[in-house]
Design a protein around this motif. Sequence first.
Motif, PDB file in Angstrom:
ATOM      1  N   ALA A  42       0.823  -1.206   0.000  1.00 45.39           N
ATOM      2  CA  ALA A  42       0.000   0.000   0.000  1.00 45.39           C
ATOM      3  C   ALA A  42       0.858   1.258   0.000  1.00 45.39           C
ATOM      4  CB  ALA A  42      -0.921  -0.001   1.207  1.00 45.39           C
ATOM      5  N   TYR A  43       1.799   1.361   0.919  1.00 49.55           N
ATOM      6  CA  TYR A  43       2.711   2.506   0.935  1.00 49.55           C
ATOM      7  C   TYR A  43       3.894   2.219   1.841  1.00 49.55           C
ATOM      8  CZ  TYR A  43       0.743   4.084   5.405  1.00 49.55           C
ATOM      9  OH  TYR A  43       0.335   4.166   6.695  1.00 49.55           O
ATOM     10  N   MET A  44       4.872   3.090   1.769  1.00 48.49           N
ATOM     11  CA  MET A  44       6.093   2.938   2.544  1.00 48.49           C
ATOM     12  C   MET A  44       6.367   4.264   3.248  1.00 48.49           C
ATOM     13  SD  MET A  44       9.547   1.302   1.127  1.00 48.49           S
ATOM     14  CE  MET A  44      10.831   2.493   0.944  1.00 48.49           C
ATOM     15  N   GLU A  45       6.921   4.186   4.451  1.00 46.38           N
ATOM     16  CA  GLU A  45       7.301   5.407   5.152  1.00 46.38           C
ATOM     17  C   GLU A  45       8.691   5.263   5.746  1.00 46.38           C
ATOM     18  OE1 GLU A  45       4.225   5.863   8.113  1.00 46.38           O
ATOM     19  OE2 GLU A  45       5.378   4.753   9.596  1.00 46.38           O
ATOM     20  N   LYS A  46       9.362   6.387   5.883  1.00 46.86           N
ATOM     21  CA  LYS A  46      10.667   6.433   6.531  1.00 46.86           C
ATOM     22  C   LYS A  46      10.529   7.363   7.726  1.00 46.86           C
ATOM     23  CE  LYS A  46      13.303   5.242   2.529  1.00 46.86           C
ATOM     24  NZ  LYS A  46      14.424   5.497   1.677  1.00 46.86           N
ATOM     25  N   LYS A  67       7.280  -0.777   5.432  1.00 47.21           N
ATOM     26  CA  LYS A  67       6.423  -1.030   4.275  1.00 47.21           C
ATOM     27  C   LYS A  67       5.094  -1.622   4.762  1.00 47.21           C
ATOM     28  CE  LYS A  67       8.439  -2.574   0.613  1.00 47.21           C
ATOM     29  NZ  LYS A  67       9.080  -3.459  -0.382  1.00 47.21           N
ATOM     30  N   PHE A  68       3.987  -0.973   4.388  1.00 46.78           N
ATOM     31  CA  PHE A  68       2.648  -1.397   4.792  1.00 46.78           C
ATOM     32  C   PHE A  68       1.954  -2.113   3.637  1.00 46.78           C
ATOM     33  CE2 PHE A  68       3.720   2.142   7.452  1.00 46.78           C
ATOM     34  CZ  PHE A  68       3.246   1.774   8.693  1.00 46.78           C
ATOM     35  N   ASP A  73       9.462  -3.882   8.668  1.00 48.72           N
ATOM     36  CA  ASP A  73      10.371  -2.742   8.682  1.00 48.72           C
ATOM     37  C   ASP A  73      11.793  -3.187   8.981  1.00 48.72           C
ATOM     38  OD1 ASP A  73      10.917  -2.831  11.454  1.00 48.72           O
ATOM     39  OD2 ASP A  73       9.594  -1.182  11.928  1.00 48.72           O
ATOM     40  N   SER A  74      12.706  -2.295   8.717  1.00 43.83           N
ATOM     41  CA  SER A  74      14.110  -2.491   9.058  1.00 43.83           C
ATOM     42  C   SER A  74      14.582  -1.217   9.735  1.00 43.83           C
ATOM     43  CB  SER A  74      14.942  -2.807   7.821  1.00 43.83           C
ATOM     44  OG  SER A  74      14.838  -1.765   6.885  1.00 43.83           O
ATOM     45  N   SER A  75      15.575  -1.349  10.631  1.00 43.55           N
ATOM     46  CA  SER A  75      16.032  -0.179  11.372  1.00 43.55           C
ATOM     47  C   SER A  75      17.526  -0.253  11.635  1.00 43.55           C
ATOM     48  CB  SER A  75      15.277  -0.052  12.693  1.00 43.55           C
ATOM     49  OG  SER A  75      15.535  -1.164  13.515  1.00 43.55           O
ATOM     50  N   LEU A  76      18.112   0.924  11.756  1.00 37.88           N
ATOM     51  CA  LEU A  76      19.515   1.087  12.102  1.00 37.88           C
ATOM     52  C   LEU A  76      19.598   2.213  13.112  1.00 37.88           C
ATOM     53  CD1 LEU A  76      22.572   0.562  11.618  1.00 37.88           C
ATOM     54  CD2 LEU A  76      22.432   2.282   9.797  1.00 37.88           C
ATOM     55  N   GLY A 126       4.649  -6.800  11.789  1.00 36.42           N
ATOM     56  CA  GLY A 126       3.570  -6.409  12.670  1.00 36.42           C
ATOM     57  C   GLY A 126       2.255  -6.219  11.954  1.00 36.42           C
ATOM     58  N   TYR A 127       1.294  -5.716  12.704  1.00 38.26           N
ATOM     59  CA  TYR A 127      -0.054  -5.499  12.201  1.00 38.26           C
ATOM     60  C   TYR A 127      -0.539  -4.120  12.651  1.00 38.26           C
ATOM     61  CZ  TYR A 127      -4.951  -6.258  11.083  1.00 38.26           C
ATOM     62  OH  TYR A 127      -6.208  -6.143  10.552  1.00 38.26           O
ATOM     63  N   THR A 128      -1.247  -3.418  11.766  1.00 37.60           N
ATOM     64  CA  THR A 128      -1.766  -2.087  12.079  1.00 37.60           C
ATOM     65  C   THR A 128      -3.265  -2.147  12.362  1.00 37.60           C
ATOM     66  OG1 THR A 128      -2.199  -1.622   9.752  1.00 37.60           O
ATOM     67  CG2 THR A 128      -0.067  -0.944  10.616  1.00 37.60           C
ATOM     68  N   PHE A 129      -3.698  -1.287  13.262  1.00 42.15           N
ATOM     69  CA  PHE A 129      -5.113  -1.127  13.578  1.00 42.15           C
ATOM     70  C   PHE A 129      -5.526   0.255  13.091  1.00 42.15           C
ATOM     71  CE2 PHE A 129      -3.264  -3.963  16.696  1.00 42.15           C
ATOM     72  CZ  PHE A 129      -4.122  -5.050  16.630  1.00 42.15           C
ATOM     73  N   CYS A 130      -6.481   0.297  12.171  1.00 36.51           N
ATOM     74  CA  CYS A 130      -6.870   1.562  11.534  1.00 36.51           C
ATOM     75  C   CYS A 130      -8.278   1.979  11.944  1.00 36.51           C
ATOM     76  CB  CYS A 130      -6.830   1.434  10.016  1.00 36.51           C
ATOM     77  SG  CYS A 130      -5.213   1.064   9.364  1.00 36.51           S
ATOM     78  N   TYR A 131      -8.496   3.310  11.896  1.00 35.31           N
ATOM     79  CA  TYR A 131      -9.819   3.891  12.115  1.00 35.31           C
ATOM     80  C   TYR A 131      -9.941   5.059  11.154  1.00 35.31           C
ATOM     81  CZ  TYR A 131     -13.787   6.085  14.385  1.00 35.31           C
ATOM     82  OH  TYR A 131     -15.006   6.630  14.635  1.00 35.31           O
ATOM     83  N   ASN A 132     -10.959   5.054  10.316  1.00 31.87           N
ATOM     84  CA  ASN A 132     -11.144   6.082   9.281  1.00 31.87           C
ATOM     85  C   ASN A 132      -9.912   6.216   8.389  1.00 31.87           C
ATOM     86  OD1 ASN A 132     -13.733   6.674  10.062  1.00 31.87           O
ATOM     87  ND2 ASN A 132     -13.137   8.388  11.367  1.00 31.87           N
ATOM     88  N   ASN A 133      -9.362   5.085   7.971  1.00 32.07           N
ATOM     89  CA  ASN A 133      -8.192   5.025   7.089  1.00 32.07           C
ATOM     90  C   ASN A 133      -6.941   5.699   7.669  1.00 32.07           C
ATOM     91  OD1 ASN A 133      -9.450   3.531   5.124  1.00 32.07           O
ATOM     92  ND2 ASN A 133     -10.247   5.345   4.094  1.00 32.07           N
TER      93      ASN A 133
END
Length: 159
Positions: free
Chosen positions: A29-33, A61-62, A70-73, A115-122
């Motif tokens: 769907a989308y990616m964020e940094k 990445k969602f 995700d990955s992290s440094l 992981g898993y996301t919990f959404c409300y109104n997108n």
Amino acid sequence: MGSVIYPGFRLGTEKVYQYKYPEMTKKWAYMEKSIGLNTGMYHHKTFHTNYFITAEWQSRKFYPNGLFIDSSLGFGGSRTILDGNVYIVSDDGHVSQKECQTYNYGLITLGGSIGYTFCYNNKIQAMTFLKPSILFMFPYNSLAFLRPVVELGFAVDLF
């Protein structure tokens, strides 16, 4: 957060600085940094207690079904407090006892999570995740000390 079998915690905040939306042919769907600031500790009985602070860069990445990876440094510092007494022997053979021996180390963290996301109104309101990581503490007896950690977490969007 704990060092695999030793208890601990981590508390932090993060700020998203970049969003990326894919072409229609992609399956995500989308990616964020984001960049985050974290502090935490773990307690290894009979060895040490480690307190740390890190700045972390993350790429997440969602997917449309709510899952994310995700990955992290991260870079930071840690302070360990040895459990028990430390004995110091001088050059002339005199033995002295030192209580509450502490050491400071540089710290590099490398990890990834699912992981898993919990959404409300997108809008994402909360996330739950499993994040295995490696902590590199240095210098540790002139080497780097590797510590595997596993974090079971829950994140909430407060704003």
